[in-house]
Design a protein around this motif. Sequence first.
Motif, PDB file in Angstrom:
ATOM      1  N   LEU A 197       0.811  -1.408  -0.036  1.00 45.05           N
ATOM      2  CA  LEU A 197      -0.054  -0.088   0.011  1.00 45.05           C
ATOM      3  C   LEU A 197       0.901   1.194  -0.064  1.00 45.05           C
ATOM      4  O   LEU A 197       2.160   1.205   0.344  1.00 45.05           O
ATOM      5  CB  LEU A 197      -0.960   0.020   0.969  1.00 45.05           C
ATOM      6  CG  LEU A 197      -1.874  -1.232   1.481  1.00 45.05           C
ATOM      7  CD1 LEU A 197      -2.235  -1.429   2.872  1.00 45.05           C
ATOM      8  CD2 LEU A 197      -2.969  -1.269   0.358  1.00 45.05           C
ATOM      9  N   GLY A 198       0.097   2.155  -0.438  1.00 49.78           N
ATOM     10  CA  GLY A 198       0.918   3.494  -0.352  1.00 49.78           C
ATOM     11  C   GLY A 198       0.163   4.750  -0.118  1.00 49.78           C
ATOM     12  O   GLY A 198      -0.779   5.031   0.029  1.00 49.78           O
ATOM     13  N   ILE A 199       0.985   5.846   0.620  1.00 50.38           N
ATOM     14  CA  ILE A 199       0.338   7.033   0.896  1.00 50.38           C
ATOM     15  C   ILE A 199       1.491   8.191   0.799  1.00 50.38           C
ATOM     16  O   ILE A 199       2.718   7.765   1.437  1.00 50.38           O
ATOM     17  CB  ILE A 199      -0.287   7.179   2.376  1.00 50.38           C
ATOM     18  CG1 ILE A 199      -1.021   8.349   2.698  1.00 50.38           C
ATOM     19  CG2 ILE A 199       0.859   6.553   3.517  1.00 50.38           C
ATOM     20  CD1 ILE A 199      -2.026   8.274   3.737  1.00 50.38           C
ATOM     21  N   ARG A 200       1.237   9.240   0.122  1.00 51.61           N
ATOM     22  CA  ARG A 200       2.198  10.378   0.091  1.00 51.61           C
ATOM     23  C   ARG A 200       3.810   9.916  -0.183  1.00 51.61           C
ATOM     24  O   ARG A 200       4.547  10.143   0.458  1.00 51.61           O
ATOM     25  CB  ARG A 200       2.262  11.295   1.570  1.00 51.61           C
ATOM     26  CG  ARG A 200       0.812  11.781   1.829  1.00 51.61           C
ATOM     27  CD  ARG A 200       0.873  12.756   3.108  1.00 51.61           C
ATOM     28  NE  ARG A 200       1.389  11.915   4.287  1.00 51.61           N
ATOM     29  CZ  ARG A 200       0.542  11.171   4.837  1.00 51.61           C
ATOM     30  NH1 ARG A 200      -0.984  11.394   4.509  1.00 51.61           N
ATOM     31  NH2 ARG A 200       0.584  10.473   5.997  1.00 51.61           N
ATOM     32  N   ASP A 441      -7.363   7.809   6.731  1.00 58.87           N
ATOM     33  CA  ASP A 441      -6.432   8.005   5.661  1.00 58.87           C
ATOM     34  C   ASP A 441      -7.084   6.887   4.562  1.00 58.87           C
ATOM     35  O   ASP A 441      -7.214   5.792   4.749  1.00 58.87           O
ATOM     36  CB  ASP A 441      -5.097   7.821   6.124  1.00 58.87           C
ATOM     37  CG  ASP A 441      -4.476   8.929   6.643  1.00 58.87           C
ATOM     38  OD1 ASP A 441      -5.118  10.096   6.494  1.00 58.87           O
ATOM     39  OD2 ASP A 441      -3.377   8.906   7.348  1.00 58.87           O
ATOM     40  N   LYS A 442      -6.939   7.417   3.355  1.00 55.13           N
ATOM     41  CA  LYS A 442      -7.236   6.539   2.233  1.00 55.13           C
ATOM     42  C   LYS A 442      -6.151   5.997   1.649  1.00 55.13           C
ATOM     43  O   LYS A 442      -5.119   7.036   1.011  1.00 55.13           O
ATOM     44  CB  LYS A 442      -8.282   7.075   1.287  1.00 55.13           C
ATOM     45  CG  LYS A 442      -8.748   6.128  -0.016  1.00 55.13           C
ATOM     46  CD  LYS A 442      -9.657   6.914  -0.882  1.00 55.13           C
ATOM     47  CE  LYS A 442      -9.946   6.054  -2.238  1.00 55.13           C
ATOM     48  NZ  LYS A 442     -10.712   6.732  -3.085  1.00 55.13           N
ATOM     49  N   LEU A 443      -5.764   4.959   1.345  1.00 50.91           N
ATOM     50  CA  LEU A 443      -4.464   4.144   0.939  1.00 50.91           C
ATOM     51  C   LEU A 443      -4.538   3.936  -0.510  1.00 50.91           C
ATOM     52  O   LEU A 443      -5.729   3.543  -0.902  1.00 50.91           O
ATOM     53  CB  LEU A 443      -3.947   3.042   1.822  1.00 50.91           C
ATOM     54  CG  LEU A 443      -3.804   3.409   3.170  1.00 50.91           C
ATOM     55  CD1 LEU A 443      -3.567   2.179   4.042  1.00 50.91           C
ATOM     56  CD2 LEU A 443      -2.911   4.515   3.474  1.00 50.91           C
ATOM     57  N   HIS A 446      -1.073  -1.060  -4.116  1.00 50.16           N
ATOM     58  CA  HIS A 446      -0.259  -1.197  -5.419  1.00 50.16           C
ATOM     59  C   HIS A 446      -0.215  -2.771  -5.662  1.00 50.16           C
ATOM     60  O   HIS A 446       0.014  -3.092  -7.123  1.00 50.16           O
ATOM     61  CB  HIS A 446       1.082  -0.734  -5.047  1.00 50.16           C
ATOM     62  CG  HIS A 446       1.066   0.706  -4.987  1.00 50.16           C
ATOM     63  ND1 HIS A 446       1.933   1.483  -5.920  1.00 50.16           N
ATOM     64  CD2 HIS A 446       1.266   1.596  -4.013  1.00 50.16           C
ATOM     65  CE1 HIS A 446       1.951   2.547  -5.714  1.00 50.16           C
ATOM     66  NE2 HIS A 446       1.465   2.825  -4.509  1.00 50.16           N
ATOM     67  N   GLU A 447      -0.438  -3.611  -4.721  1.00 46.89           N
ATOM     68  CA  GLU A 447      -0.426  -4.957  -5.305  1.00 46.89           C
ATOM     69  C   GLU A 447      -1.121  -5.723  -4.223  1.00 46.89           C
ATOM     70  O   GLU A 447      -0.941  -5.434  -3.063  1.00 46.89           O
ATOM     71  CB  GLU A 447       1.298  -5.447  -5.272  1.00 46.89           C
ATOM     72  CG  GLU A 447       1.431  -6.852  -5.705  1.00 46.89           C
ATOM     73  CD  GLU A 447       3.053  -7.114  -5.816  1.00 46.89           C
ATOM     74  OE1 GLU A 447       3.070  -8.400  -5.919  1.00 46.89           O
ATOM     75  OE2 GLU A 447       3.688  -6.184  -5.492  1.00 46.89           O
TER      76      GLU A 447
END
Length: 699
Positions: A197-200, A441-443, A446-447
């Motif tokens: 997952l990703g954020i900023r 927070d919305k993430l 990615h996979e």
Amino acid sequence: MADSLVIVESPAKAKTIGKYLGSKFIVKASMGHVRDLPKSQIGVEVENDFNPKYITIRGKGSVLKELKDASKKVKKVYLAADPDREGEAIAWHLAHALELDDTQDCRVVFNEITKQAVKDAFKSPRKINMDLVNAQQARRILDRLVGYKISPLLWKKVKKGLSAGRVQSVAVKIIMDRENEISAFVPEEYWTITAKLGIRDSLFEAKFHRLNGEKKELGRESDVQEVLKAIAGADFIVSEVKEKERQRHPSAPFTTSSLQQEAARKLGFRAAKTMSVAQQLYEGVELGKEGTVGLITYMRTDSTRISATAQEEAKELISSKYGENFLPETPRQYSKKAAGAQDAHEAIRPTSALREPDAVKEFTSRDQYRLYKLIWERFVSSQMASALLDTLSVDIAVGTAVFRAVGSKVSFPGFMKVYVEGNDDGTTEEDKYLPLLQAGDKLVQHEIDPKQHFTQPPPRYTEARLVKTLEELGIGRPSTYAPTLETIQKRGYVAIEEKKFMPTELGELVIEQMEQFFPEILDVEFTAHMEGDLDHVEEGSEDWVKVLGEFYQSFEKRLEVAEEEMKEIEIVDEVSDELCEKCGKPMVYKLGRFGKFLACSGFPDCRNTKPIIKDIGVGCPKCHEGKVVERRSKKGRVFYGCDRYPECDFVSWDKPSSKPCPECGSWMIEKRNKQGVRLQCTSCDHTENLEENDEEAAE
């Protein structure tokens, strides 16, 4: 003019102590034991209260003569053998051999060989402690009875040259039981689902945790599909963030067992090597202008106790070197945890914490320096403040499922600034940092990575694991671990593959017979109880003859039954496809100390033997004509060489790879470390991880 004679075990110890005591003392070495039970016979009068018949050890006659001559020229003789049961027994044997009055104050003991400790010890000599002597005698006689009564039976019924031992047999049984567990192990399938997952601009991983509010085991692929269906198209939203601070406390200073375990993990030392190097550090190292100094306290101990003086010195060092905030609120004390721990001596520590490892490096060998550094770091860290870690646990809702990410970072290193204990799996605890997250927070997904796994069987014993197990079960004592592990290998009952113990066919055969006819010898509780009885003898609360009598009463009956009922086992040698190049007769497989080897079936007329060659499927990188095969050295260590030897002398301790270096084309070798197996070029700096299928092949 000298008026006192001091007798220690070794010349190195004599040299160190002699410098501290001055010209009024002559210091000589007995070179270990001077008397023992005879090798040619049992040497114990069972019917006469187990009276031992001691004789002068072969080769010690000249040593004893020198000590006798020296003792007649002085007013006083002091016996300064090591401060344990065995040392007390050596002192007692010396007193008898030199015809000294052992009721006089002739015994001197010290836990460390420093000038102050030695001088203080000579201010208060004591009588020889017969409780300690009798505890050692009882152990020696007990082991002699087991070995000299069962071994001839095994020669007669099974195979000549076999032998049995009390503690050693239990150790082999533990190794064999683990091998049986591994053989019987049935792998179970399980799955994991990892979301990247990703954020900023930050990426992190979270693992599946719950479905529909409940924990869900992922045992089959259908379970995975259920979860994937539940999260399909759903957003990853942070639902809960938990932050907390936790403490991590330092490990206690070393005991004999924990030192052997940690030296195996971090330095790759065998138990026997650890004790040999520790003995050198204890007896004294020449430190230039400072002279000969004992660098560590006595290394055979099961205590974690530390003297107030040593603690104060550690406090001074920590405060000046690391700062007041690295000191705990109160000095640390550690309680004994091992089964039957005696707490007779301090823990293993530097004789001076102010003598840092780098200060002695130029005066010590590589092994001495590395072991001293390990002991110094462990002791200093044991007296430091706890580490503080900030931990973050984040739950992430996605559809009807919850994924969880966990991270931590060290906010205050405390003792970790100096030392962190290793573990048997060779893994290291690394910080897993998470980005700043908060509920809602919305993430970005990615996979999603579902993976199939299978449970693994329990691991084989390394030396470190086996020592730890023996200690936890109360089998043996600090002085017995290293010789026990050496003995079971020398007798060919176990072999070591990739630093792990495996029972040999010979070991399994002996244990099967022992289990049938002498089950109490292999019983862990019985053996631990016997160790407890020996400890009670040492404390003076049990009579050593009574302890031996109680054991022998049932043991003698077992012997009679075994003599009648143990069937003769004919070990038939397996015939190989190879013919003896000397006489033409078939070669047969024989079992030796380091496993199977080939021997001529025409023995004793033809004594030709040769190792069994294992082709590893790699061409010789030197002659390019032969094949690389696995061999064993005379000490049983695996190495690799060309099968065209002696025409080609290629040899390598590391396993060569069939894959050439992609950068320079040279041959590569396999290198194992805590992170796994890597390929390393022998000519350039290129290294690479083994592919998963390659690693399986390497195993």
